[in-house]
Scaffold this active site. Structure first.
Site, PDB file in Angstrom:
ATOM      1  N   ASN A   1       4.185   9.676  -0.864  1.00 52.88           N
ATOM      2  CA  ASN A   1       2.937   8.996  -1.377  1.00 52.88           C
ATOM      3  C   ASN A   1       1.907   8.846  -0.699  1.00 52.88           C
ATOM      4  O   ASN A   1       1.005   7.886  -1.084  1.00 52.88           O
ATOM      5  CB  ASN A   1       3.657   7.788  -2.225  1.00 52.88           C
ATOM      6  CG  ASN A   1       4.382   6.923  -1.352  1.00 52.88           C
ATOM      7  OD1 ASN A   1       4.210   6.980  -0.212  1.00 52.88           O
ATOM      8  ND2 ASN A   1       4.994   5.961  -2.253  1.00 52.88           N
TER       9      ASN A   1
ATOM     10  N   ARG B   1       1.595  -3.815   3.492  1.00 51.32           N
ATOM     11  CA  ARG B   1       2.656  -4.859   3.341  1.00 51.32           C
ATOM     12  C   ARG B   1       1.799  -6.176   3.148  1.00 51.32           C
ATOM     13  O   ARG B   1       1.041  -6.460   3.973  1.00 51.32           O
ATOM     14  CB  ARG B   1       3.784  -4.815   4.025  1.00 51.32           C
ATOM     15  CG  ARG B   1       4.852  -3.836   3.504  1.00 51.32           C
ATOM     16  CD  ARG B   1       5.423  -3.948   2.238  1.00 51.32           C
ATOM     17  NE  ARG B   1       6.413  -2.507   2.181  1.00 51.32           N
ATOM     18  CZ  ARG B   1       6.084  -1.459   1.656  1.00 51.32           C
ATOM     19  NH1 ARG B   1       4.747  -1.333   1.114  1.00 51.32           N
ATOM     20  NH2 ARG B   1       6.803  -0.486   1.272  1.00 51.32           N
TER      21      ARG B   1
ATOM     22  N   GLN C   1       7.671  -9.851  -4.302  1.00 48.73           N
ATOM     23  CA  GLN C   1       7.394  -9.013  -5.291  1.00 48.73           C
ATOM     24  C   GLN C   1       8.384  -8.866  -6.137  1.00 48.73           C
ATOM     25  O   GLN C   1       9.402  -8.705  -5.960  1.00 48.73           O
ATOM     26  CB  GLN C   1       7.114  -7.370  -4.948  1.00 48.73           C
ATOM     27  CG  GLN C   1       5.777  -7.253  -4.355  1.00 48.73           C
ATOM     28  CD  GLN C   1       5.524  -5.876  -3.932  1.00 48.73           C
ATOM     29  OE1 GLN C   1       4.205  -5.782  -3.314  1.00 48.73           O
ATOM     30  NE2 GLN C   1       6.158  -4.832  -4.197  1.00 48.73           N
TER      31      GLN C   1
ATOM     32  N   HIS D   1       1.913  -3.776  -7.342  1.00 46.80           N
ATOM     33  CA  HIS D   1       1.976  -2.570  -6.539  1.00 46.80           C
ATOM     34  C   HIS D   1       2.305  -1.225  -7.044  1.00 46.80           C
ATOM     35  O   HIS D   1       3.072  -0.942  -7.653  1.00 46.80           O
ATOM     36  CB  HIS D   1       3.537  -3.013  -5.729  1.00 46.80           C
ATOM     37  CG  HIS D   1       3.723  -1.975  -4.486  1.00 46.80           C
ATOM     38  ND1 HIS D   1       4.745  -2.361  -3.777  1.00 46.80           N
ATOM     39  CD2 HIS D   1       3.247  -1.048  -4.174  1.00 46.80           C
ATOM     40  CE1 HIS D   1       4.728  -1.591  -2.456  1.00 46.80           C
ATOM     41  NE2 HIS D   1       3.715  -0.759  -2.886  1.00 46.80           N
TER      42      HIS D   1
HETATM   43  N1  LIG Z   1       1.224   0.373  -1.356  1.00 47.57           N
HETATM   44  C1  LIG Z   1       2.238   1.456  -1.592  1.00 47.57           C
HETATM   45  O1  LIG Z   1       2.453   1.892  -2.531  1.00 47.57           O
HETATM   46  C2  LIG Z   1       2.631   2.205   0.013  1.00 47.57           C
HETATM   47  C3  LIG Z   1       2.410   1.504   1.106  1.00 47.57           C
HETATM   48  N2  LIG Z   1       3.083   1.870   2.299  1.00 47.57           N
HETATM   49  C4  LIG Z   1       3.124   1.186   3.556  1.00 47.57           C
HETATM   50  O2  LIG Z   1       2.070   1.860   4.307  1.00 47.57           O
HETATM   51  C5  LIG Z   1       2.892   1.945   5.647  1.00 47.57           C
HETATM   52  C6  LIG Z   1       2.332   3.176   6.480  1.00 47.57           C
HETATM   53  O3  LIG Z   1       2.864   4.311   5.955  1.00 47.57           O
HETATM   54  P1  LIG Z   1       2.714   5.595   6.711  1.00 47.57           P
HETATM   55  O4  LIG Z   1       1.202   5.945   7.248  1.00 47.57           O
HETATM   56  O5  LIG Z   1       3.309   6.684   5.742  1.00 47.57           O
HETATM   57  O6  LIG Z   1       3.584   5.320   7.726  1.00 47.57           O
HETATM   58  P2  LIG Z   1       3.644   6.100   9.445  1.00 47.57           P
HETATM   59  O7  LIG Z   1       4.800   5.719  10.129  1.00 47.57           O
HETATM   60  O8  LIG Z   1       3.044   7.587   9.210  1.00 47.57           O
HETATM   61  O9  LIG Z   1       2.255   5.324  10.128  1.00 47.57           O
HETATM   62  C7  LIG Z   1       2.346   3.750  10.547  1.00 47.57           C
HETATM   63  C8  LIG Z   1       1.519   3.782  11.764  1.00 47.57           C
HETATM   64  O10 LIG Z   1       1.498   2.610  12.221  1.00 47.57           O
HETATM   65  C9  LIG Z   1       1.704   2.387  13.520  1.00 47.57           C
HETATM   66  N3  LIG Z   1       2.106   1.247  14.026  1.00 47.57           N
HETATM   67  C10 LIG Z   1       3.384   0.653  13.689  1.00 47.57           C
HETATM   68  N4  LIG Z   1       3.464  -0.566  14.307  1.00 47.57           N
HETATM   69  C11 LIG Z   1       2.344  -0.764  15.074  1.00 47.57           C
HETATM   70  C12 LIG Z   1       1.961  -2.013  15.669  1.00 47.57           C
HETATM   71  N5  LIG Z   1       2.611  -3.173  15.826  1.00 47.57           N
HETATM   72  N6  LIG Z   1       0.602  -1.911  16.155  1.00 47.57           N
HETATM   73  C13 LIG Z   1      -0.002  -0.919  16.154  1.00 47.57           C
HETATM   74  N7  LIG Z   1       0.155   0.384  15.474  1.00 47.57           N
HETATM   75  C14 LIG Z   1       1.577   0.271  14.594  1.00 47.57           C
HETATM   76  C15 LIG Z   1       2.504   3.525  13.974  1.00 47.57           C
HETATM   77  O11 LIG Z   1       2.320   4.037  15.268  1.00 47.57           O
HETATM   78  C16 LIG Z   1       1.925   4.682  13.002  1.00 47.57           C
HETATM   79  O12 LIG Z   1       1.122   5.434  13.585  1.00 47.57           O
HETATM   80  C17 LIG Z   1       4.337   2.025   5.349  1.00 47.57           C
HETATM   81  O13 LIG Z   1       5.314   1.456   6.469  1.00 47.57           O
HETATM   82  C18 LIG Z   1       4.446   1.213   3.995  1.00 47.57           C
HETATM   83  O14 LIG Z   1       4.726  -0.210   4.529  1.00 47.57           O
HETATM   84  C19 LIG Z   1       3.757   3.313   2.358  1.00 47.57           C
HETATM   85  C20 LIG Z   1       3.516   4.024   1.098  1.00 47.57           C
HETATM   86  C21 LIG Z   1       3.151   3.479   0.025  1.00 47.57           C
END
Ligand SMILES: NC(=O)C1=CN([C@@H]2O[C@H](COP(=O)(O)OP(=O)(O)OC[C@H]3O[C@@H](n4cnc5c(N)ncnc54)[C@H](O)[C@@H]3O)[C@@H](O)[C@H]2O)C=CC1
Length: 569
Positions: free
Chosen positions: A153, A291, A320, A339
């Site tokens: 997504n 989040r 939530q 959400h």
């Molecule tokens: N609101 C919604 O419906 C949705 C929310 N999400 C949230 O979005 C988040 C991100 O999703 P994606 O982009 O697919 O994940 P991803 O894993 O592709 O990207 C996350 C990025 O955050 C970076 N990262 C992690 N910890 C870090 C830190 N402490 N400092 C700096 N950078 C850091 C990683 O290096 C990575 O590049 C998910 O973990 C989820 O919590 C995801 C999908 C749906």
């Protein structure tokens, strides 16, 4: 309160994440037991909306569209939205379920206590992205596998973030309310409405969603910044027009608009507290679809009240569903929603298909796509361990390529495999993970040297250079129902060569010197190297002999990739 505790425990317990070793844990073998499984899904209830769209599969009533498929194979499938408290429906099934499917939109908090009670539990699947509602450490210690539908997504969320940015910049919400309430007051809107062009937008986190957002923001002519644990390849930075900021606290005060795109981890929980918010530009706008718990909720509400934050929008809350008295419901200048960003119909179809694909693999004893693993049979997946590492401050991002390694673009590649999902009475829907356009698509022929980690959907014409059987189980006339054969084949074209893993009847087609068309092939990673494979969604076809000579000195499977270029200090 219980939900809050569970989520806190999930993160706290990850303190020693990197110390979990396979030998110190009791591993419940994921694929050990065959036979009928008890599968429980926890999804939001749709009530009167359930029947309004046949593709509304993400709700409890839609049950991901996999009920008929599961039941026809003799599995038991229980779906509920009742997830809280000791007498809830979910709790009743905890002791004997094998698989639990949850979703971040209506999170069933999978605590250590629940995991302990779930003696038969083998697999936790997140229909969507973000498994922070699961106590990952407890899951690892119990030898479980936790997987999500990575990438399913990300487009939905990136689009939603762009919308929220525009809504805040233009001061849209009060204008909408004026119309509803019969008012007409242009000045009340206009005194704090701006253009997006020329503003500085910074994303905290530039993984899949962050990069898609940057890509979508580029035409708006903003000044784009990003901070991430990992710096992108410079080519990609140039493509996106985004500048890397190594120090988050140097980036944030430069931003007119901040977007949060990191997972919730021990490191990011509560990161935006009153001290950090105080250092932001006065009048900053914040969008957070990542989040809720990355923010200190009260600090955000206070800063919105004082005007230090001029607008806050997002769809994620802690906990939530958000309680009726959550401070964000009542703070000024917010554009919050439940959400919803990652659960569009397109996204639902993609994550439903991804869950079905993983269940199918689980029943057959096959591995899931590597990027989906959060915990694999008791071990935190590399990505999880890296995000949750308790030692990241000792690390620094190194911009230089290591000698034999390349930084991978896997994170950018959102082209996940086309999947088919049988939607019960709704028939078969073809799903394109990237853009979810229904219908057929013309094959685009790729050359071998264009293959990249994490990509799929490739169609290539290649010659078979060699083929070596590496596994043969069961005879065609033997007692086993299934025969299993795997051959490692070198295939290539005029641009390069790669190992192709042929399975079963594919093995017969992969004779040396034969030319084959590989349709809808995907890249699997094996010990950091790329291999090509065609699963049941693709096809191997023998074709007329090609007239090229295979470039055997460019073997892509000899290049080792790593996710990040990190050098320990
Ligand atoms: N609101 C919604 O419906 C949705 C929310 N999400 C949230 O979005 C988040 C991100 O999703 P994606 O982009 O697919 O994940 P991803 O894993 O592709 O990207 C996350 C990025 O955050 C970076 N990262 C992690 N910890 C870090 C830190 N402490 N400092 C700096 N950078 C850091 C990683 O290096 C990575 O590049 C998910 O973990 C989820 O919590 C995801 C999908 C749906």
């Amino acid at each position: 309160m219980a939900m809050k505790k569970a989520a806190t425990a999930a993160i706290k317990s990850l303190r020693s994440a990197s110390s979990v070793s396979a030998s110190s844990i009791f591993t419940r073998q994921l694929h050990a037991a065959t036979g009928s499984k008890k599968i429980v899904g926890v999804f939001y209830k749709a009530n009167e909306y359930a029947s309004m769209n046949p593709n509304f599969v993400g709700c409890a009533e839609g049950a991901l569209g996999i009920r008929d498929w599961l039941e026809s194979q003799g599995h038991q499938y229980i779906v509920t939205d009742d997830k809280e408290g000791p007498t809830c429906e979910l709790e009743k099934h905890i002791p004997d379920l094998h698989v639990l499917i949850t979703t971040p939109f209506h999170p069933a908090y999978v605590t250590a206590e629940r995991i302990k009670k779930a003696k038969n539990l083998q697999l936790l699947l997140t229909a969507g992205i973000g498994s922070d509602h699961v106590d990952l450490q407890a899951a690892a210690e119990a030898g479980l596998t936790v997987a999500e539908v990575t990438g399913s997504n990300v487009v939905s969320v990136a689009e939603d973030e762009l919308m929220r940015i525009l809504i805040l910049v233009r001061n849209f919400v009060p204008g909408y309310h004026q119309v509803i309430s019969g008012d007409w007051n242009v000045a009340a809107i206009a005194h704090r409405a701006y253009d997006l062009e020329g503003k500085t937008v910074g994303t905290f986190g530039a993984g899949r969603i962050g990069r898609l957002l940057l890509q979508r923001l580029k035409p708006f002519n903003c000044n784009l910044l990003y901070h991430d644990r990992v710096r992108m390849e410079s080519e990609l930075e140039n493509q996106l027009g985004a500048k890397f900021e190594e120090d988050i606290d140097k980036m944030l005060p430069k931003c007119d608009i901040i977007v949060i795109n990191t997972p919730l981890t021990e490191k990011t929980r509560g990161m935006f507290d009153s001290a950090r918010i105080a250092k932001l530009k006065k009048g900053v706008l914040i969008v957070n679809n990542a989040r809720g718990a990355i923010m200190d909720a009260q600090a955000v509400a206070d800063a919105c009240a004082s005007g230090h934050i001029a607008g806050y929008s997002g769809d994620v809350w802690n906990p939530q569903p958000a309680p009726k008295d959550h401070v964000w419901r009542h703070m000024p200048n917010h554009a919050m929603t439940p959400h919803i960003s990652g659960t569009t119909i397109d996204a639902q179809l993609r994550y439903a298909a991804g869950v079905k694909d993983m269940l199918d693999k689980y029943f057959k004893g096959e591995d899931f796509p590597t990027q989906n693993y959060i915990v694999k049979e008791g071990k935190l997946a590399n990505r999880t361990a890296a995000y949750y590492s308790s030692r990241p401050s000792k690390r620094r991002v190194h911009g230089r390529r290591l000698k034999t390694r390349k930084a991978t673009e896997a994170h950018l590649s959102i082209r996940l495999p086309p999947l088919f999902i049988s939607l019960g009475v709704f028939g078969k829907v073809k799903l394109e993970m990237a853009d979810a356009k229904p219908g057929m698509r013309k094959p685009v022929f790729t050359k071998v040297d264009q293959l990249r980690p994490g990509t799929s959907g490739h169609t290539l014409t290649v010659k078979v250079v060699s083929s070596k059987m590496v596994l043969q189980k069961g005879r065609p006339d033997g007692p086993q129902v299934r025969q299993m054969r795997i051959a490692e084949c070198l295939v290539g074209d005029e641009t390069g060569m790669i190992v192709f893993t042929a399975r079963n009847e594919q093995v017969d087609l992969m004779k040396p010197d034969t030319t084959v068309i590989l349709r809808n092939a995907k890249i699997d990673m094996f010990k950091g190297s790329m291999r090509l494979a065609v699963d049941k969604w693709g096809r191997v076809e023998v074709t007329d002999p090609a007239d090229f000579t295979v470039k055997e000195d460019n073997n892509l499977s000899l290049v080792e990739y790593e996710l990040v270029n990190v050098v320990e200090e």
